[in-house]
Design a protein around this motif. Structure first.
Motif, short mmCIF file in Angstrom:
data_model
loop_
_atom_site.label_atom_id
_atom_site.label_comp_id
_atom_site.label_asym_id
_atom_site.label_seq_id
_atom_site.Cartn_x
_atom_site.Cartn_y
_atom_site.Cartn_z
N GLN A 30 45.46 47.98 39.50
CA GLN A 30 45.18 46.81 40.33
C GLN A 30 44.21 47.24 41.43
O GLN A 30 44.27 48.38 41.91
CB GLN A 30 46.47 46.26 40.93
CG GLN A 30 47.51 45.87 39.89
CD GLN A 30 47.01 44.79 38.95
OE1 GLN A 30 46.60 43.71 39.36
NE2 GLN A 30 47.04 45.09 37.65
N THR A 31 43.36 46.32 41.83
CA THR A 31 42.34 46.67 42.82
C THR A 31 42.31 45.66 43.97
O THR A 31 42.77 44.53 43.84
CB THR A 31 40.94 46.72 42.18
OG1 THR A 31 40.63 45.45 41.60
CG2 THR A 31 40.88 47.80 41.10
N GLN A 89 38.25 36.04 37.85
CA GLN A 89 38.21 37.50 37.75
C GLN A 89 37.03 38.13 38.50
O GLN A 89 36.74 39.32 38.35
CB GLN A 89 38.17 37.92 36.28
CG GLN A 89 39.44 37.60 35.52
CD GLN A 89 40.66 38.26 36.15
OE1 GLN A 89 40.73 39.47 36.26
NE2 GLN A 89 41.61 37.45 36.59
N THR A 107 36.88 41.27 40.33
CA THR A 107 37.71 42.27 39.65
C THR A 107 37.04 42.83 38.41
O THR A 107 37.07 44.04 38.16
CB THR A 107 39.06 41.65 39.27
OG1 THR A 107 39.70 41.18 40.46
CG2 THR A 107 39.96 42.66 38.58
#
Length: 264
Positions: A11-12, A124, A127
């Motif tokens: 996860q970022t 997204q 991401t």
């Protein structure tokens, strides 16, 4: 301290630098805090991300049976131009496919190893760019479904690659590209069906900074099937890769569904 769990992509969190987290069922690791520290990774088994059975992983974190039955890994995932939910036609599960395909998608240009074209759901952004290790990215069109994004990508693939050279990306290429200028040049390349969605005036350029202490001159990929135990000093994180002092790199996303223990 020992952590154990099933690998899924890190996860970022956007930041300067980007923050990375390895999340297990009952715990998580803030990977940025492990920079310049020795860590040990040990393979402990498999667990399919779909059926959760302890079956050997075939591709993308799925066992063989789930890979060929789950709608989450249909051909339209990798080839969005094959999407058919907008026509009411199912591939594997129309309800699932409508939920994913019939939402805003972005076609973009990004720089990781060189300029590449890609597709992602709007939800997204950024991401997807982080996961690819892009240093810069810019949206080209925002369309209402995955099919339109797919045919736009196909048209642009005649002029740009749709792949990232992961070795070059991890060695931090120094070539400079002007994505805003590139975007201006491609409006006429966009299919007529999607041209009305071209971002003519919107030139928001994303710049991404990764937590890397040193970039390696050469890289060698860690494969847990061949090397079930590895120990090394973590010196960087980019894309979904851990970078170690000896040039070993470990693709977390490429090892989804593997059960590991991590000692820190």
């Amino acid at each position: 301290m020992t952590y154990q769990g099933v690998l899924t992509k890190m996860q970022t969190e956007i930041g300067n630098p980007i923050q990375y987290y390895l999340v297990f069922e009952d715990s998580f690791l803030s990977m940025n805090q492990l920079l310049d520290k020795e860590i040990e990774i040990n393979f402990a088994g498999f667990q399919c991300l779909n059926c959760c059975k302890k079956k050997k992983i075939f591709r993308q974190g799925f066992c063989y049976d789930c890979f060929y039955s789950s709608p989450a890994v249909g051909d339209w995932i990798m080839r969005p131009e094959l999407s058919t939910a907008h026509l009411g036609i199912a591939d594997r599960d129309l309800e699932y496919e409508q939920k994913v395909q019939l939402q805003p998608h972005v076609v973009y240009l990004a720089v990781a190893s060189e300029i590449k074209v890609g597709v992602t759901r709007k939800t997204q952004v950024p991401t997807r760019w982080i996961d690819q290790g892009a240093s810069q990215a810019i949206a080209v069109v925002e369309v209402p479904n995955r099919y339109l994004a797919g045919i736009t990508e196909v048209a642009l693939k005649s002029h740009y690659t749709d792949k990232t050279n992961w070795r070059k990306m991890l060695q931090n290429p120094t070539a400079v590209f002007d994505l805003i200028a590139e975007k201006v040049k491609i409006e006429e390349l966009i299919p007529a069906e999607a041209r009305e969605y071209f971002y003519a005036q919107k030139n928001d350029l994303f710049e991404l900074n990764y937590p890397v202490l040193n970039y390696p001159a050469k890289v060698a990929s860690l494969n847990l099937d061949k090397t079930p135990s590895f120990q090394g000093k973590l010196i960087g994180i980019k894309g979904q890769y851990l970078i170690f002092e000896d040039g070993t790199v470990f693709n977390i996303r490429g090892s989804e569904g593997y059960v590991v223990t991590i000692d820190v």
